[in-house]
Scaffold this motif. Structure first.
Motif, PDB file in Angstrom:
ATOM      1  N   LEU A  96       0.980  -1.189  -0.102  1.00 58.90           N
ATOM      2  CA  LEU A  96       0.005   0.065   0.275  1.00 58.90           C
ATOM      3  C   LEU A  96       0.931   1.236  -0.115  1.00 58.90           C
ATOM      4  O   LEU A  96       0.527   2.228  -0.646  1.00 58.90           O
ATOM      5  N   SER A  97       1.879   1.145   0.819  1.00 64.22           N
ATOM      6  CA  SER A  97       2.706   2.174   0.992  1.00 64.22           C
ATOM      7  C   SER A  97       3.614   2.530  -0.513  1.00 64.22           C
ATOM      8  O   SER A  97       3.541   3.753  -0.898  1.00 64.22           O
ATOM      9  N   TRP A  99       2.472   1.797  -3.413  1.00 67.76           N
ATOM     10  CA  TRP A  99       1.609   2.299  -4.664  1.00 67.76           C
ATOM     11  C   TRP A  99       1.215   3.562  -4.159  1.00 67.76           C
ATOM     12  O   TRP A  99       1.102   4.369  -5.041  1.00 67.76           O
ATOM     13  N   GLY A 100       1.153   4.114  -2.928  1.00 69.07           N
ATOM     14  CA  GLY A 100       0.863   5.401  -2.625  1.00 69.07           C
ATOM     15  C   GLY A 100       1.845   6.523  -2.900  1.00 69.07           C
ATOM     16  O   GLY A 100       1.546   7.583  -3.275  1.00 69.07           O
ATOM     17  N   ASP A 101       2.975   6.101  -2.630  1.00 69.17           N
ATOM     18  CA  ASP A 101       4.499   6.728  -3.051  1.00 69.17           C
ATOM     19  C   ASP A 101       4.337   6.975  -4.714  1.00 69.17           C
ATOM     20  O   ASP A 101       4.945   8.149  -4.980  1.00 69.17           O
ATOM     21  N   LYS A 102       3.899   6.134  -5.372  1.00 71.08           N
ATOM     22  CA  LYS A 102       4.108   6.262  -6.678  1.00 71.08           C
ATOM     23  C   LYS A 102       2.822   6.921  -7.362  1.00 71.08           C
ATOM     24  O   LYS A 102       2.956   7.723  -8.109  1.00 71.08           O
ATOM     25  N   TRP A 103       1.506   6.867  -6.841  1.00 70.78           N
ATOM     26  CA  TRP A 103       0.341   7.142  -7.408  1.00 70.78           C
ATOM     27  C   TRP A 103      -0.425   8.053  -6.689  1.00 70.78           C
ATOM     28  O   TRP A 103      -1.352   8.796  -6.913  1.00 70.78           O
ATOM     29  N   ALA A 104      -0.198   8.347  -5.327  1.00 73.70           N
ATOM     30  CA  ALA A 104      -0.817   9.093  -4.543  1.00 73.70           C
ATOM     31  C   ALA A 104      -0.076  10.078  -3.461  1.00 73.70           C
ATOM     32  O   ALA A 104      -0.570  10.372  -2.368  1.00 73.70           O
ATOM     33  N   VAL A 105       1.044  10.238  -3.924  1.00 73.45           N
ATOM     34  CA  VAL A 105       2.045  11.033  -2.781  1.00 73.45           C
ATOM     35  C   VAL A 105       1.553  12.259  -2.574  1.00 73.45           C
ATOM     36  O   VAL A 105       1.034  13.070  -3.550  1.00 73.45           O
ATOM     37  N   HIS A 106       1.798  12.596  -1.440  1.00 70.64           N
ATOM     38  CA  HIS A 106       1.438  13.936  -0.873  1.00 70.64           C
ATOM     39  C   HIS A 106       2.392  14.897  -1.472  1.00 70.64           C
ATOM     40  O   HIS A 106       3.525  14.505  -2.070  1.00 70.64           O
ATOM     41  N   GLY A 109       5.527  15.116  -0.328  1.00 74.12           N
ATOM     42  CA  GLY A 109       6.315  13.895  -0.608  1.00 74.12           C
ATOM     43  C   GLY A 109       5.820  12.890   0.413  1.00 74.12           C
ATOM     44  O   GLY A 109       4.960  12.992   1.365  1.00 74.12           O
ATOM     45  N   PRO A 110       6.617  11.488   0.355  1.00 68.40           N
ATOM     46  CA  PRO A 110       6.240  10.675   1.309  1.00 68.40           C
ATOM     47  C   PRO A 110       6.764  10.994   2.521  1.00 68.40           C
ATOM     48  O   PRO A 110       7.419  11.568   2.995  1.00 68.40           O
ATOM     49  N   SER A 111       5.885  10.254   3.596  1.00 67.82           N
ATOM     50  CA  SER A 111       6.711  10.404   5.000  1.00 67.82           C
ATOM     51  C   SER A 111       7.471   9.760   5.585  1.00 67.82           C
ATOM     52  O   SER A 111       8.137  10.054   6.536  1.00 67.82           O
TER      53      SER A 111
END
Lengths: 162, 162
Positions: A96-97, A99-106, A109-111
């Motif tokens: 999940l992390s 995928w989020g880093d690639k497609w839903a990153v803040h 940037g990632p935390s």
């Protein structure tokens, strides 16, 4: 959160979701993997109502994903830790992390970043791999009914991309 | 299903959950990966109300996880297929399936098996691995704030098992 129970479904994906319980539960598991052990840790991280957190923790204990243990420092507070069943959720959290880093990153940037504690290197992708460690194309991941030897025609994890 | 939005959280895990939307959405994604393309396919598989399925499909399209395309056979029905962003959810689905097969398997056993379409071999575990392909112990997976070089003391995905 769910309009019906998945527990009667044979699919292991549905059954996993039923046991985990909710999105919030996944974030509680994330925090536990990051080192949170006490109610106040989880509440500070998640910022949810105490009664909501309490019900989620109880559900995760009932599912044998978390267990309540005495405080390490001998204080009166109970602590929560992942069971082996709970720790086995690690690859799901990591996927999940990733995928989020690639497609839903803040925008900021990632935390968090994950690394290999033995080598210090960044973690490689959580990805289907061959026995030799080679990363597979998703289209090479086939799906078949359990116990059968004949794959379903065109079935596969990337079937719909054709 | 969620009592607040995760979209303002920086954590990529929370942001992924926000985009995916719900447990049902994960089962829709599962079915799409298994080859479902039409509304009736998803409805038959999930057995949910049409309006619920419709809203989930719209949410997945809005999240750029599914896209609506003309029917392959030229019929009037629209079909739904995973975008590259949606197909990248494959490792999450596989990790959920793997965990469920181990920890939540149905009395009748798992419903599906995954295999390597090139070799016919069963899929190896979705698991953190070193660059050389070696599977890691979860306790060797370290976590650190992004952009820092110094790991948090004792942080790690299996920190709570100590």
């Amino acid at each position: 959160m769910k309009t019906k129970s998945f527990s009667d479904m044979q699919c292991s994906i549905a059954r996993s979701l039923e046991l985990v319980g909710s999105w919030w539960s996944l974030l509680i598991i994330r925090d536990a993997m990051m080192g949170a052990r006490r109610f106040k840790h989880f509440q500070k991280s998640l910022g949810i109502a105490k009664n909501t957190l309490t019900s989620r923790l109880i559900q995760l204990i009932d599912s044998d994903i978390l267990e309540r243990v005495p405080a390490k420092d001998g204080s009166a507070y109970d602590e929560y830790q992942l069971t082996p069943k709970g720790r086995d959720l690690g690859p799901i959290i990591l996927a999940l992390s990733q995928w989020g880093d690639k497609w839903a990153v803040h925008p900021d940037g990632p935390s968090f970043e994950y690394f290999d504690r033995k080598t210090g290197e960044d973690l490689t992708a959580i990805w289907p791999r061959r026995a030799n460690g080679e990363a597979m194309e998703l289209r090479d991941v086939g799906v078949k009914p359990a116990g059968t030897s004949t794959p379903q025609p065109e079935s596969g994890i990337e079937r719909t991309s054709s």
